[in-house]
Design a protein around this motif. Structure first.
Motif, PDB file in Angstrom:
ATOM      1  N   LYS A 144     -31.192   6.671-107.980  1.00 52.86           N
ATOM      2  CA  LYS A 144     -32.285   6.928-108.929  1.00 52.86           C
ATOM      3  C   LYS A 144     -33.312   6.138-108.928  1.00 52.86           C
ATOM      4  CE  LYS A 144     -30.556  10.886-110.255  1.00 52.86           C
ATOM      5  NZ  LYS A 144     -31.106  12.241-110.019  1.00 52.86           N
ATOM      6  N   THR A 145     -32.917   4.617-108.656  1.00 53.79           N
ATOM      7  CA  THR A 145     -33.791   3.669-108.794  1.00 53.79           C
ATOM      8  C   THR A 145     -34.268   2.863-107.787  1.00 53.79           C
ATOM      9  OG1 THR A 145     -32.040   1.919-109.008  1.00 53.79           O
ATOM     10  CG2 THR A 145     -32.713   3.059-111.024  1.00 53.79           C
ATOM     11  N   GLU A 146     -35.236   2.324-107.541  1.00 58.48           N
ATOM     12  CA  GLU A 146     -35.762   1.393-106.264  1.00 58.48           C
ATOM     13  C   GLU A 146     -34.552   0.288-105.922  1.00 58.48           C
ATOM     14  OE1 GLU A 146     -38.782  -2.171-105.004  1.00 58.48           O
ATOM     15  OE2 GLU A 146     -39.822  -0.102-105.906  1.00 58.48           O
ATOM     16  N   ASP A 147     -34.033  -0.335-106.923  1.00 61.95           N
ATOM     17  CA  ASP A 147     -33.105  -1.250-106.794  1.00 61.95           C
ATOM     18  C   ASP A 147     -31.664  -0.486-106.038  1.00 61.95           C
ATOM     19  OD1 ASP A 147     -34.254  -3.307-107.913  1.00 61.95           O
ATOM     20  OD2 ASP A 147     -33.407  -3.319-109.725  1.00 61.95           O
ATOM     21  N   ALA A 148     -31.482   0.533-106.469  1.00 60.44           N
ATOM     22  CA  ALA A 148     -30.135   1.325-105.621  1.00 60.44           C
ATOM     23  C   ALA A 148     -30.443   1.681-104.331  1.00 60.44           C
ATOM     24  CB  ALA A 148     -29.799   2.651-106.623  1.00 60.44           C
ATOM     25  N   LYS A 149     -31.803   2.342-104.094  1.00 58.97           N
ATOM     26  CA  LYS A 149     -32.136   2.493-102.833  1.00 58.97           C
ATOM     27  C   LYS A 149     -32.301   1.238-101.902  1.00 58.97           C
ATOM     28  CE  LYS A 149     -34.883   6.532-104.573  1.00 58.97           C
ATOM     29  NZ  LYS A 149     -36.328   7.128-104.608  1.00 58.97           N
ATOM     30  N   GLU A 174     -42.544   4.454 -99.648  1.00 53.35           N
ATOM     31  CA  GLU A 174     -41.172   4.069-100.111  1.00 53.35           C
ATOM     32  C   GLU A 174     -40.495   3.270 -99.131  1.00 53.35           C
ATOM     33  OE1 GLU A 174     -38.016   5.918-103.039  1.00 53.35           O
ATOM     34  OE2 GLU A 174     -38.879   7.204-101.530  1.00 53.35           O
TER      35      GLU A 174
END
Length: 305
Positions: A144-149, A174
């Motif tokens: 869900k988040t940029e940090d997770a990605k 992205e």
């Protein structure tokens, strides 16, 4: 179809390839059956050229793999470390009319990353990542988040730099952001500049509107040929979308199959060469019939995988 390459000065064929075996045995038969790494040298550090006619060797090798005979799970490409390999069923997707499997692209990645060690003077240093570096979870909403990605992205990228194996160029806003964060993590002085760059799709003269099958072929050709030129000055040899371009792409599949399977990176190269020689002994009409039947029945062969 006539045997392409025959009669062309300098064309590569099984009879004029220098092999290391010539230093040990005068027998031309033995040199053909047991080719060594010198057999593969014509395909090392050579860009895949669209404008050149298919050689006899490329015709033979392509026909052999596109006949889709043999054990489906037989390894036809494998690096010396064994970390990357491809089986016959997957490599067969280089046949005309089929979507090229990502694993085939990864095989070319390994070859291009190997060739960078002896690149021509003036050629920029390039490093390719395997297709698996961009995971489905980065885009399907799972993360869900940029940090997770970024955590997922960083794990994949770091592993590739550590192993120094090779894929696909990063694309999209992205992915650009994730890559900039990766560079910042290692204090690279270009991370801020990369984050600000606006990605754009180059307006290439050979772009297509009605071809959704040859994406993998275009990708591999671009990987092999692009060395940083401005898009307006870059010419990979393809003409505009047309029947002529379709024929070029068909020939490219033969050329790419040969570059991958007969490269010195592949521990099974000699075997693939021998199998190509054996298949070429069949009458021309029989060979063509086998290949046409194989492509038509590809779905059935795939289902039995």
């Amino acid at each position: 179809m006539e045997p392409m390459g025959v009669g062309i000065p300098g064309a590569i064929n099984p009879h004029n390839i220098a092999t290391r075996a010539s230093d040990v045995s005068p027998s031309p038969v033995k040199r053909l059956v047991k080719p060594s790494s010198y057999l593969l040298s014509p395909y090392m550090n050579k860009k895949t050229r669209v404008e050149l006619k298919m050689t006899r060797l490329e015709w033979m090798l392509g026909n052999s793999i596109f006949a889709m005979r043999g054990e489906k799970l037989e390894r036809v490409f494998e690096t010396r470390s064994g970390e990357l390999y491809s089986v016959r069923l997957i490599m067969e997707t280089l046949a005309s009319g089929l979507e090229v499997d990502a694993n085939v692209i990864d095989c070319l990645v390994a070859i291009l990353n190997h060739e960078k060690c002896s690149r021509d003077a003036g050629c920029p240093l390039r490093d390719f990542f395997p297709t698996g570096c961009i995971t489905v979870t980065m885009f399907d909403g799972t993360l869900k988040t940029e940090d997770a990605k970024f955590e997922e992205f960083e794990k994949e990228i770091s592993a590739q730099f550590k192993n120094d194996v090779g894929g696909l160029a990063l694309d999209g806003v992205e992915l650009k952001t994730l890559f900039a964060r990766h560079l910042k993590l290692y204090d690279h002085n270009k991370h801020a500049r990369i984050r600000k760059v606006k990605p754009r799709i180059a307006n290439l003269k050979w772009k297509t509107k009605n071809n959704s099958i040859d994406c993998g072929v275009f990708t591999m050709l671009h990987m092999d040929n692009y060395t940083g030129e401005a898009p307006g000055k870059w010419d990979c040899g393809l003409v505009a979308e047309s029947k002529v371009q379709s024929n070029q792409l068909r020939v490219l599949r033969f050329k790419l199959a040969t570059k991958i399977l007969l490269n010195e990176v592949n521990v099974h190269a000699a075997k693939m060469y021998e199998l190509a020689l054996e298949f070429d002994k069949l009458p021309p009409d029989e060979k063509m019939s086998i290949i046409i039947s194989a492509v038509r029945n590809r779905d059935e062969r795939d289902l039995k995988f």
